[in-house]
Scaffold this motif. Sequence first.
Motif, mmCIF file in Angstrom:
data_model
loop_
_atom_site.group_PDB
_atom_site.id
_atom_site.type_symbol
_atom_site.label_atom_id
_atom_site.label_comp_id
_atom_site.label_asym_id
_atom_site.label_seq_id
_atom_site.Cartn_x
_atom_site.Cartn_y
_atom_site.Cartn_z
ATOM 1 N N UNK A 85 29.629 43.122 43.843
ATOM 2 C CA UNK A 85 30.468 43.964 42.981
ATOM 3 C C UNK A 85 31.017 45.124 43.798
ATOM 4 N N UNK A 86 32.284 45.427 43.541
ATOM 5 C CA UNK A 86 32.974 46.487 44.278
ATOM 6 C C UNK A 86 33.982 47.100 43.310
ATOM 7 N N UNK A 87 33.698 48.315 42.830
ATOM 8 C CA UNK A 87 34.543 48.928 41.808
ATOM 9 C C UNK A 87 34.883 50.364 42.147
ATOM 10 N N UNK A 88 36.132 50.742 41.857
ATOM 11 C CA UNK A 88 36.527 52.137 41.956
ATOM 12 C C UNK A 88 35.966 52.893 40.758
ATOM 13 N N UNK A 89 35.556 54.135 40.977
ATOM 14 C CA UNK A 89 35.174 55.022 39.890
ATOM 15 C C UNK A 89 36.444 55.370 39.119
ATOM 16 N N UNK A 90 36.328 55.536 37.825
ATOM 17 C CA UNK A 90 37.496 55.887 37.010
ATOM 18 C C UNK A 90 37.752 57.388 36.971
ATOM 19 N N UNK A 94 35.761 57.534 44.384
ATOM 20 C CA UNK A 94 34.577 56.863 44.898
ATOM 21 C C UNK A 94 34.668 55.367 44.631
ATOM 22 N N UNK A 95 33.991 54.604 45.484
ATOM 23 C CA UNK A 95 33.843 53.171 45.287
ATOM 24 C C UNK A 95 32.353 52.899 45.160
ATOM 25 N N UNK A 96 31.991 52.070 44.195
ATOM 26 C CA UNK A 96 30.595 51.696 43.982
ATOM 27 C C UNK A 96 30.455 50.225 44.321
ATOM 28 N N UNK A 97 29.448 49.897 45.153
ATOM 29 C CA UNK A 97 29.199 48.505 45.513
ATOM 30 C C UNK A 97 27.774 48.117 45.140
ATOM 31 N N UNK A 104 22.560 49.468 45.403
ATOM 32 C CA UNK A 104 23.848 49.951 44.926
ATOM 33 C C UNK A 104 24.206 51.127 45.825
ATOM 34 N N UNK A 105 25.436 51.144 46.321
ATOM 35 C CA UNK A 105 25.880 52.236 47.184
ATOM 36 C C UNK A 105 27.113 52.884 46.580
ATOM 37 N N UNK A 106 27.172 54.200 46.723
ATOM 38 C CA UNK A 106 28.346 54.956 46.286
ATOM 39 C C UNK A 106 29.012 55.503 47.543
ATOM 40 N N UNK A 107 30.304 55.213 47.669
ATOM 41 C CA UNK A 107 31.079 55.583 48.861
ATOM 42 C C UNK A 107 32.131 56.606 48.480
ATOM 43 N N UNK A 108 32.232 57.678 49.240
ATOM 44 C CA UNK A 108 33.268 58.676 49.043
ATOM 45 C C UNK A 108 34.533 58.194 49.764
ATOM 46 N N UNK A 110 37.448 59.708 50.214
ATOM 47 C CA UNK A 110 38.086 60.715 51.067
ATOM 48 C C UNK A 110 37.321 60.953 52.362
ATOM 49 N N UNK A 111 36.002 60.955 52.286
ATOM 50 C CA UNK A 111 35.170 61.209 53.467
ATOM 51 C C UNK A 111 34.815 59.932 54.224
ATOM 52 N N UNK A 112 35.128 58.775 53.626
ATOM 53 C CA UNK A 112 34.812 57.472 54.229
ATOM 54 C C UNK A 112 33.321 57.388 54.563
ATOM 55 N N UNK A 113 32.492 57.789 53.598
ATOM 56 C CA UNK A 113 31.055 57.842 53.848
ATOM 57 C C UNK A 113 30.248 57.350 52.662
ATOM 58 N N UNK A 114 29.079 56.777 52.962
ATOM 59 C CA UNK A 114 28.106 56.403 51.940
ATOM 60 C C UNK A 114 27.410 57.695 51.499
ATOM 61 N N UNK A 115 27.561 58.053 50.223
ATOM 62 C CA UNK A 115 26.970 59.308 49.761
ATOM 63 C C UNK A 115 25.696 59.108 48.953
ATOM 64 N N UNK A 116 25.428 57.869 48.514
ATOM 65 C CA UNK A 116 24.201 57.620 47.764
ATOM 66 C C UNK A 116 23.874 56.131 47.825
ATOM 67 N N UNK A 117 22.572 55.851 47.952
ATOM 68 C CA UNK A 117 22.080 54.473 47.920
ATOM 69 C C UNK A 117 20.906 54.413 46.960
ATOM 70 N N UNK A 118 20.930 53.458 46.056
ATOM 71 C CA UNK A 118 19.815 53.219 45.120
ATOM 72 C C UNK A 118 19.287 51.826 45.334
#
Length: 118
Positions: A85-90, A94-97, A104-108, A110-118
């Motif tokens: 799964x690969x979705x843009x935040x509304x 951010x993109x959530x994969x 599950x990873x949250x990607x910023x 603008x910063x092109x970075x992984x900001x959270x992993x669960x």
Amino acid sequence: CVAYNPLGNKLATGGGDAIIKVYDSAGGKETATLKGFSKAVIDVSFDLEGNMLAGGSVDKTCKLFSLKTERVVHNFTGHTDTINACKFSMRTPKVITGASDRTIRIWDVNKHANIKTN
């Protein structure tokens, strides 16, 4: 896989050929071909403005494409198995994969970075 952009005027498909194709949803004309994956594309998602598209793949990457240039803007890496799964935040850029590696990873965007992993 298939996704409409928020305005409903574009449609994107991805599949076993590792290519994302974008179509005009009214007439069905292909408007873009997005390449860069080495294996099948499992999921695609448009941003709110319909200017960018994210795709997740069996190759364990999520690629962010500009629909204006038809080029990869950023390649998000870090998953150790297929991205399902690969979705843009509304609400935020951010993109959530989600992947078969059970994370599950949250990607910023603008910063092109992984900001959270669960």
